[in-house]
Write an enzyme that holds these catalytic residues in place. Structure first.
Site, mmCIF file in Angstrom:
data_model
loop_
_atom_site.group_PDB
_atom_site.id
_atom_site.type_symbol
_atom_site.label_atom_id
_atom_site.label_comp_id
_atom_site.label_asym_id
_atom_site.label_seq_id
_atom_site.Cartn_x
_atom_site.Cartn_y
_atom_site.Cartn_z
ATOM 1 C CB CYS A 146 -37.036 -20.133 40.588
ATOM 2 S SG CYS A 146 -35.282 -20.515 40.703
ATOM 3 C CD GLU A 168 -42.630 -18.488 40.509
ATOM 4 O OE1 GLU A 168 -42.948 -18.101 39.269
ATOM 5 O OE2 GLU A 168 -41.446 -19.151 40.556
ATOM 6 C CE LYS A 183 -34.007 -8.471 28.061
ATOM 7 N NZ LYS A 183 -34.410 -7.860 29.233
ATOM 8 C CD GLU A 233 -32.704 -24.186 34.760
ATOM 9 O OE1 GLU A 233 -33.633 -24.438 35.549
ATOM 10 O OE2 GLU A 233 -31.861 -24.892 34.289
HETATM 11 P P1 NAD Z 1 -39.742 -12.839 33.190
HETATM 12 O O1 NAD Z 1 -40.373 -13.996 32.379
HETATM 13 O O2 NAD Z 1 -40.910 -11.828 33.171
HETATM 14 O O3 NAD Z 1 -38.565 -11.891 32.455
HETATM 15 C C1 NAD Z 1 -37.583 -12.649 32.253
HETATM 16 C C2 NAD Z 1 -36.569 -12.172 31.186
HETATM 17 O O4 NAD Z 1 -37.325 -12.462 30.015
HETATM 18 C C3 NAD Z 1 -36.376 -10.869 31.539
HETATM 19 O O5 NAD Z 1 -34.966 -10.357 31.014
HETATM 20 C C4 NAD Z 1 -37.430 -9.920 30.531
HETATM 21 O O6 NAD Z 1 -37.051 -8.725 29.700
HETATM 22 C C5 NAD Z 1 -37.206 -11.020 29.360
HETATM 23 N N1 NAD Z 1 -38.439 -10.876 28.266
HETATM 24 C C6 NAD Z 1 -39.794 -10.749 28.798
HETATM 25 N N2 NAD Z 1 -40.510 -10.908 27.759
HETATM 26 C C7 NAD Z 1 -39.679 -11.194 26.686
HETATM 27 C C8 NAD Z 1 -40.055 -11.432 25.285
HETATM 28 N N3 NAD Z 1 -41.172 -11.446 24.694
HETATM 29 N N4 NAD Z 1 -38.886 -12.122 24.527
HETATM 30 C C9 NAD Z 1 -37.704 -12.037 25.122
HETATM 31 N N5 NAD Z 1 -37.370 -11.769 26.305
HETATM 32 C C10 NAD Z 1 -38.579 -11.404 27.184
HETATM 33 O O7 NAD Z 1 -39.317 -12.947 34.435
HETATM 34 P P2 NAD Z 1 -38.896 -12.363 35.838
HETATM 35 O O8 NAD Z 1 -40.002 -11.819 36.286
HETATM 36 O O9 NAD Z 1 -37.892 -11.608 35.419
HETATM 37 O O10 NAD Z 1 -38.356 -13.544 36.962
HETATM 38 C C11 NAD Z 1 -39.153 -14.155 37.612
HETATM 39 C C12 NAD Z 1 -39.536 -15.804 36.979
HETATM 40 O O11 NAD Z 1 -38.303 -16.255 36.956
HETATM 41 C C13 NAD Z 1 -40.069 -16.309 38.243
HETATM 42 O O12 NAD Z 1 -41.453 -17.312 37.618
HETATM 43 C C14 NAD Z 1 -38.949 -17.325 38.704
HETATM 44 O O13 NAD Z 1 -39.547 -18.613 39.230
HETATM 45 C C15 NAD Z 1 -38.253 -17.344 37.441
HETATM 46 N N6 NAD Z 1 -36.874 -17.975 37.806
HETATM 47 C C16 NAD Z 1 -36.468 -19.381 37.543
HETATM 48 C C17 NAD Z 1 -35.239 -19.776 37.832
HETATM 49 C C18 NAD Z 1 -34.922 -21.101 37.661
HETATM 50 O O14 NAD Z 1 -33.651 -21.334 37.950
HETATM 51 N N7 NAD Z 1 -35.732 -22.235 37.345
HETATM 52 C C19 NAD Z 1 -34.537 -18.662 38.618
HETATM 53 C C20 NAD Z 1 -34.837 -17.300 38.809
HETATM 54 C C21 NAD Z 1 -35.988 -17.007 38.303
#
Ligand code: NAD
Length: 489
Positions: free
Chosen positions: A285, A382, A176, A251
């Site tokens: 991230c 962040e 997804k 992650e």
């Molecule tokens: P997000 O948590 O808003 O969304 C991530 C994913 O989760 C999306 O596909 C979203 O549709 C899905 N999602 C949201 N609510 C959900 C639910 N209730 N059930 C299932 N899926 C759900 O994050 P974002 O804004 O897309 O990404 C940014 C974040 O990701 C930042 O905090 C960043 O640090 C982190 N990130 C971490 C890494 C790592 O390797 N540690 C890498 C890239 C990004």
């Protein structure tokens, strides 16, 4: 561009017929629509993956056979790399050379895990037991049906980090992607089909996290949940996974420090501080968003940093020479501007940037904040944009204490001409990824992940494959002597 979901090896319309607009963040124009999947589509995707895992050939093939398909997927990405890179620019906003780099890495990730799939063949570990009547061996098997939920900052690369090891291990998967950047993830469906991946082994459903994402996470028939995204969503998913005791890896976010000592080369420091926070518009991230500089170097380094940050070419990611593109969408754009204005209201000084860079598109100028208190929002949270906080320090102990004073522990960087000091500080950092004399270079071979609230588990390298494997012991009685517990005769 695809307009349907990829389920059981076929392109299908979302059950409720809904779509979501794709908006180019550089122009604010709607350029496409992606399918908005819902619970019914999640059900179909999990059923397809379940059937592929429980009855299909994929988990039963040798690692060498799976490796051939993985290498074909890598070749398929490379064959379409220029077109896929342009799609990522339109979808995410990043400069084209960065998108090309990401896609090269994504292809390389499939090649790397092809090699590890081959190594799984015949991998049996004999265990030495203290009892000669028994022998014991350990084998590793795929964990089952995995769900991968990924963010928008590296659209196909984040998919590759999960899909490649899962397929190498012999798992079936439902992917997804983020609703904000699904274009290249959908193209991956066409690439895996062409590479000969059996139907149902990889299913790709696009749509909102709260709809299709939550339905996948809650599904009782999945064995493993692999998530990359924000801490609040990760925490929610962990709670949902707990109900069925699902295997989970997370992650999450970061607020990573970069400690620069007074003996560092100022040009190198400026280069890597900038790479650590302006690359991918700071939507990384592991971005080193808290910079600590030894007081002797602080004023000249800050002046040099401001000069260079103001020279960065801002523009459409497709325009030649662009080094900083727009933020991914309007929501992030407003969020970042909000962080900056609250930081200034709380007493921070804007050394440069802090404003919208263009009349159209979600552009924010490279921003450097000083005089940020260590308990201020801008220092603690962040921001996930091109915003760096910089402050001086006086002693090594103070720098380490400030660096580790965070609920996150994803990455940390240190720069010093004194190698022993750099090693000492690297050892003291409470972070899963540490860079010495640089910030951000990432290799598929090395483990990736965080301590504290930055996550659970590690991706990439051998550790990434372990995420998708179960460990099984097989212990055999080899003695003819009677056991003699109940039957004393
Ligand atoms: P997000 O948590 O808003 O969304 C991530 C994913 O989760 C999306 O596909 C979203 O549709 C899905 N999602 C949201 N609510 C959900 C639910 N209730 N059930 C299932 N899926 C759900 O994050 P974002 O804004 O897309 O990404 C940014 C974040 O990701 C930042 O905090 C960043 O640090 C982190 N990130 C971490 C890494 C790592 O390797 N540690 C890498 C890239 C990004």
């Amino acid at each position: 561009m695809q307009t349907q979901l990829f389920i059981n090896g076929a392109w299908v319309a979302p059950a409720r017929g809904r779509t979501l607009p794709v908006i180019n963040p550089a122009t604010e124009e709607v350029v496409h629509h992606i399918p908005a999947a819902a619970a019914e589509d999640a059900e179909a995707a999990v059923q397809a993956a379940r059937a592929a895992f429980d009855h299909g050939p994929w988990p039963r093939m040798s690692g060498a056979e799976r490796a051939k398909v993985l290498r074909s997927i890598a070749a398929g990405i490379r064959a379409r790399l220029p077109e896929l890179a342009r799609l990522e620019v339109i979808d995410n906003g990043k400069p084209l050379p960065e998108a090309e780099w990401d896609l090269g890495d994504a292809a390389g990730c499939f090649d790397f895990y092809a090699g590890l799939a081959e190594e799984l063949d015949g991998e049996v570990q004999q265990i030495a037991l203290p009892d000669h009547r028994f022998t014991s061996k350990v084998v590793r098997e795929p964990v089952g049906v995995a769900v991968a939920i990924i963010p928008w900052n590296y659209p196909l690369l984040m998919a590759a980090w999960k899909v490649a090891p899962a397929l190498a291990a012999g798992c079936a998967m439902v992917l997804k992607p983020s609703e904000h950047t699904s274009l290249t993830a959908l193209e991956l469906g066409a690439i895996v089909a062409e590479a000969g991946l059996p139907p149902g082994v990889l299913n790709i459903v696009t749509g909102l996290g709260a709809d299709v994402g939550q339905a996948l996470v809650d599904h009782p028939k999945i064995d493993k949940l692999a998530f990359t995204g924000s801490v609040p969503t990760g925490a929610r998913l962990m709670a949902a996974a707990a109900r069925d005791v699902k295997n989970i890896s997370l992650e999450l976010g970061g607020k990573s420090p970069f400690v620069v000592f007074g003996d560092a080369d100022i040009e190198q420091a400026v280069e890597w501080i900038m790479f650590g926070i302006f690359w991918n518009q700071g939507q990384v991230c592991s971005a080193t968003s808290r910079v600590l500089v030894e007081r002797s170097l602080y004023a000249p380094l800050l002046a040099r940093l401001v000069t260079e940050a103001e020279k960065i070419t801002i523009g459409d990611g497709l325009a030649a020479g662009t080094l900083l593109g727009p933020l991914v969408n309007e929501q992030q754009y407003q969020k970042i501007l909000g962080f900056i204005s609250r930081a200034v209201a709380a007493g921070a000084t804007l050394a440069t940037g802090g404003k919208a860079a263009k009349d159209r598109g979600y552009f924010v100028t490279p921003t450097i904040l000083t005089d940020v208190a260590p308990d201020a929002e801008a220092w603690v949270e962040e921001i996930f944009g091109p915003v760096v906080c910089i402050r001086p320090f006086d002693t090594e102990a103070e720098a380490i204490a400030l660096a580790n004073d965070s609920r996150f522990g994803l990455a940390a960087a240190v720069m010093s001409a004194d190698s022993a000091r750099a090693e000492r500080v690297a050892a003291a950092f409470r972070a899963g990824i540490v860079w010495i004399n640089c910030s951000q270079p990432t290799f598929t071979e090395a483990p990736w992940g965080g301590m504290k609230q930055s996550g659970i588990g590690r991706e990439l390298g051998r550790w990434g494959l372990d995420n998708y494997l179960e460990t099984k012991q097989i212990t055999r009685l080899v003695s003819d002597e009677p056991w003699g517990w109940y039957l004393k005769g």
